[in-house]
Motif scaffolding. Sequence first.
Motif, PDB file in Angstrom:
ATOM      1  N   GLY A  45      -4.948   6.254 -28.523  1.00  0.00           N
ATOM      2  CA  GLY A  45      -5.695   5.272 -29.308  1.00  0.00           C
ATOM      3  C   GLY A  45      -5.429   3.834 -28.912  1.00  0.00           C
ATOM      4  O   GLY A  45      -5.965   2.911 -29.532  1.00  0.00           O
ATOM      5  N   SER A  46      -4.621   3.597 -27.894  1.00  0.00           N
ATOM      6  CA  SER A  46      -4.382   2.237 -27.410  1.00  0.00           C
ATOM      7  C   SER A  46      -5.632   1.765 -26.672  1.00  0.00           C
ATOM      8  O   SER A  46      -6.306   2.557 -26.015  1.00  0.00           O
ATOM      9  N   LYS A  47      -5.907   0.467 -26.792  1.00  0.00           N
ATOM     10  CA  LYS A  47      -7.100  -0.102 -26.160  1.00  0.00           C
ATOM     11  C   LYS A  47      -6.715  -1.158 -25.132  1.00  0.00           C
ATOM     12  O   LYS A  47      -5.785  -1.937 -25.345  1.00  0.00           O
ATOM     13  N   MET A  48      -7.446  -1.160 -24.038  1.00  0.00           N
ATOM     14  CA  MET A  48      -7.245  -2.113 -22.964  1.00  0.00           C
ATOM     15  C   MET A  48      -8.592  -2.761 -22.671  1.00  0.00           C
ATOM     16  O   MET A  48      -9.593  -2.059 -22.493  1.00  0.00           O
ATOM     17  N   HIS A  49      -8.616  -4.084 -22.649  1.00  0.00           N
ATOM     18  CA  HIS A  49      -9.849  -4.800 -22.319  1.00  0.00           C
ATOM     19  C   HIS A  49      -9.619  -5.586 -21.040  1.00  0.00           C
ATOM     20  O   HIS A  49      -8.876  -6.576 -21.039  1.00  0.00           O
ATOM     21  N   VAL A  50     -10.207  -5.128 -19.946  1.00  0.00           N
ATOM     22  CA  VAL A  50     -10.126  -5.832 -18.672  1.00  0.00           C
ATOM     23  C   VAL A  50     -11.256  -6.845 -18.671  1.00  0.00           C
ATOM     24  O   VAL A  50     -12.432  -6.479 -18.676  1.00  0.00           O
ATOM     25  N   THR A  51     -10.889  -8.129 -18.714  1.00  0.00           N
ATOM     26  CA  THR A  51     -11.876  -9.191 -18.890  1.00  0.00           C
ATOM     27  C   THR A  51     -12.339  -9.823 -17.591  1.00  0.00           C
ATOM     28  O   THR A  51     -13.413 -10.419 -17.550  1.00  0.00           O
ATOM     29  N   SER A  52     -11.530  -9.717 -16.535  1.00  0.00           N
ATOM     30  CA  SER A  52     -11.955 -10.303 -15.254  1.00  0.00           C
ATOM     31  C   SER A  52     -11.392  -9.501 -14.093  1.00  0.00           C
ATOM     32  O   SER A  52     -10.269  -9.023 -14.137  1.00  0.00           O
TER      33      SER A  52
ATOM     34  N   SER B  73      -7.331  -9.065 -14.894  1.00  0.00           N
ATOM     35  CA  SER B  73      -6.526  -9.460 -16.046  1.00  0.00           C
ATOM     36  C   SER B  73      -7.259  -9.066 -17.317  1.00  0.00           C
ATOM     37  O   SER B  73      -8.444  -8.735 -17.292  1.00  0.00           O
ATOM     38  N   GLY B  74      -6.514  -9.095 -18.412  1.00  0.00           N
ATOM     39  CA  GLY B  74      -7.098  -8.732 -19.680  1.00  0.00           C
ATOM     40  C   GLY B  74      -6.068  -8.675 -20.779  1.00  0.00           C
ATOM     41  O   GLY B  74      -5.024  -9.329 -20.710  1.00  0.00           O
ATOM     42  N   VAL B  75      -6.361  -7.864 -21.788  1.00  0.00           N
ATOM     43  CA  VAL B  75      -5.515  -7.742 -22.972  1.00  0.00           C
ATOM     44  C   VAL B  75      -5.303  -6.260 -23.268  1.00  0.00           C
ATOM     45  O   VAL B  75      -6.240  -5.460 -23.162  1.00  0.00           O
ATOM     46  N   TYR B  76      -4.078  -5.911 -23.652  1.00  0.00           N
ATOM     47  CA  TYR B  76      -3.734  -4.531 -24.015  1.00  0.00           C
ATOM     48  C   TYR B  76      -3.284  -4.531 -25.474  1.00  0.00           C
ATOM     49  O   TYR B  76      -2.441  -5.328 -25.873  1.00  0.00           O
ATOM     50  N   HIS B  77      -3.864  -3.634 -26.266  1.00  0.00           N
ATOM     51  CA  HIS B  77      -3.473  -3.492 -27.675  1.00  0.00           C
ATOM     52  C   HIS B  77      -2.987  -2.056 -27.873  1.00  0.00           C
ATOM     53  O   HIS B  77      -3.789  -1.128 -27.959  1.00  0.00           O
ATOM     54  N   THR B  78      -1.669  -1.901 -27.912  1.00  0.00           N
ATOM     55  CA  THR B  78      -1.103  -0.560 -28.031  1.00  0.00           C
ATOM     56  C   THR B  78      -1.257  -0.036 -29.458  1.00  0.00           C
ATOM     57  O   THR B  78      -1.230  -0.801 -30.422  1.00  0.00           O
TER      58      THR B  78
ATOM     59  N   VAL C 186      -1.935  -8.087 -16.387  1.00  0.00           N
ATOM     60  CA  VAL C 186      -2.390  -8.550 -15.077  1.00  0.00           C
ATOM     61  C   VAL C 186      -2.159  -7.423 -14.086  1.00  0.00           C
ATOM     62  O   VAL C 186      -1.186  -6.688 -14.189  1.00  0.00           O
ATOM     63  N   GLY C 187      -3.092  -7.292 -13.144  1.00  0.00           N
ATOM     64  CA  GLY C 187      -2.942  -6.205 -12.194  1.00  0.00           C
ATOM     65  C   GLY C 187      -3.738  -6.402 -10.928  1.00  0.00           C
ATOM     66  O   GLY C 187      -4.377  -7.436 -10.720  1.00  0.00           O
ATOM     67  N   SER C 188      -3.705  -5.379 -10.111  1.00  0.00           N
ATOM     68  CA  SER C 188      -4.414  -5.380  -8.841  1.00  0.00           C
ATOM     69  C   SER C 188      -4.891  -3.973  -8.536  1.00  0.00           C
ATOM     70  O   SER C 188      -4.234  -2.995  -8.894  1.00  0.00           O
ATOM     71  N   GLN C 189      -6.051  -3.898  -7.899  1.00  0.00           N
ATOM     72  CA  GLN C 189      -6.577  -2.594  -7.506  1.00  0.00           C
ATOM     73  C   GLN C 189      -6.874  -2.578  -6.016  1.00  0.00           C
ATOM     74  O   GLN C 189      -7.156  -3.608  -5.417  1.00  0.00           O
ATOM     75  N   HIS C 190      -6.773  -1.405  -5.453  1.00  0.00           N
ATOM     76  CA  HIS C 190      -7.129  -1.198  -4.054  1.00  0.00           C
ATOM     77  C   HIS C 190      -8.619  -0.894  -4.036  1.00  0.00           C
ATOM     78  O   HIS C 190      -9.061   0.066  -4.670  1.00  0.00           O
ATOM     79  N   LEU C 191      -9.410  -1.705  -3.374  1.00  0.00           N
ATOM     80  CA  LEU C 191     -10.860  -1.539  -3.371  1.00  0.00           C
ATOM     81  C   LEU C 191     -11.267  -0.520  -2.312  1.00  0.00           C
ATOM     82  O   LEU C 191     -11.286  -0.818  -1.128  1.00  0.00           O
ATOM     83  N   ASP C 192     -11.566   0.689  -2.743  1.00  0.00           N
ATOM     84  CA  ASP C 192     -11.968   1.765  -1.837  1.00  0.00           C
ATOM     85  C   ASP C 192     -13.478   1.828  -1.719  1.00  0.00           C
ATOM     86  O   ASP C 192     -14.205   1.505  -2.658  1.00  0.00           O
ATOM     87  N   LYS C 193     -13.951   2.292  -0.575  1.00  0.00           N
ATOM     88  CA  LYS C 193     -15.387   2.437  -0.365  1.00  0.00           C
ATOM     89  C   LYS C 193     -15.992   3.487  -1.286  1.00  0.00           C
ATOM     90  O   LYS C 193     -17.132   3.385  -1.697  1.00  0.00           O
ATOM     91  N   ASP C 194     -15.219   4.531  -1.625  1.00  0.00           N
ATOM     92  CA  ASP C 194     -15.761   5.590  -2.487  1.00  0.00           C
ATOM     93  C   ASP C 194     -15.699   5.225  -3.971  1.00  0.00           C
ATOM     94  O   ASP C 194     -16.184   5.959  -4.815  1.00  0.00           O
ATOM     95  N   GLY C 195     -15.082   4.082  -4.308  1.00  0.00           N
ATOM     96  CA  GLY C 195     -15.073   3.610  -5.684  1.00  0.00           C
ATOM     97  C   GLY C 195     -14.006   4.225  -6.564  1.00  0.00           C
ATOM     98  O   GLY C 195     -13.879   3.863  -7.721  1.00  0.00           O
ATOM     99  N   GLN C 196     -13.239   5.167  -6.077  1.00  0.00           N
ATOM    100  CA  GLN C 196     -12.186   5.804  -6.882  1.00  0.00           C
ATOM    101  C   GLN C 196     -10.855   5.136  -6.562  1.00  0.00           C
ATOM    102  O   GLN C 196      -9.976   5.721  -5.954  1.00  0.00           O
ATOM    103  N   CYS C 197     -10.739   3.893  -7.017  1.00  0.00           N
ATOM    104  CA  CYS C 197      -9.633   3.030  -6.623  1.00  0.00           C
ATOM    105  C   CYS C 197      -8.309   3.422  -7.269  1.00  0.00           C
ATOM    106  O   CYS C 197      -8.269   4.012  -8.342  1.00  0.00           O
ATOM    107  N   THR C 198      -7.230   3.068  -6.586  1.00  0.00           N
ATOM    108  CA  THR C 198      -5.908   3.110  -7.191  1.00  0.00           C
ATOM    109  C   THR C 198      -5.618   1.702  -7.685  1.00  0.00           C
ATOM    110  O   THR C 198      -6.157   0.723  -7.172  1.00  0.00           O
ATOM    111  N   PHE C 199      -4.779   1.598  -8.703  1.00  0.00           N
ATOM    112  CA  PHE C 199      -4.522   0.300  -9.304  1.00  0.00           C
ATOM    113  C   PHE C 199      -3.150   0.303  -9.955  1.00  0.00           C
ATOM    114  O   PHE C 199      -2.533   1.350 -10.150  1.00  0.00           O
ATOM    115  N   GLY C 200      -2.697  -0.878 -10.309  1.00  0.00           N
ATOM    116  CA  GLY C 200      -1.475  -1.043 -11.073  1.00  0.00           C
ATOM    117  C   GLY C 200      -1.572  -2.307 -11.897  1.00  0.00           C
ATOM    118  O   GLY C 200      -2.239  -3.256 -11.500  1.00  0.00           O
TER     119      GLY C 200
END
Length: 183
Positions: free
Chosen positions: A75-82, A90-95, A110-124
């Motif tokens: 039930g935790s919510k994460m809003h990735v705003t940009s 970046s965004g806001v996390y409400h646990t 705050v985080g970063s994602q690996h931009l893959d051509k197939d769109g199934q990115c890894t991120f942290g």
Amino acid sequence: MSRRFLSILALPAGVALASAGTQILCQASEVPNGEKAGAKEAKVTNTRWWQNREQKRPTKNSKCNLLGLWENDLGSKMHVTSVDGEGNFSGVYHTAVSSTQKPIEPSPLVGSQHLDKDGQCTFGFIVNWKFSDSTAVFMGQCFDQDSGQDVLQTSWLLREKVDSLPDDWKATRTGCNVFTRLD
């Protein structure tokens, strides 16, 4: 426990196993130094368990975009705003869950994602909790389901502040969560 074993436990998984002399194969077609596995490996292993597994590929136009509102299985919510062109976001996390007695507050991520051509990115991403002396690190992969529903499969580490070194053993928690898109 031996000192060598304890030092291996303190290292990240890949480094620990490599320093212990164990070869790590992260993907079926790669070896740790990044070279593609070839016919020589096929002859040596003579078993390819991944060939029997059905692999779902996203359609060419599907992209798993992290931007938006997500909810996990607790039930935790994460809003990735940009999200920028380099994959930084970046965004806001409400646990929805907490072990502290303090009121829960939305916290920055705050985080970063690996931009893959197939769109199934890894991120942290990192969440610096505003209401407690702890920090969480999430890592995962975005999957585009056949139904069109995006799913984030994540693992996390939460580091809580402790008062002394002897209490360090209880400072880190780990877990997994699945996020689905709400918008």
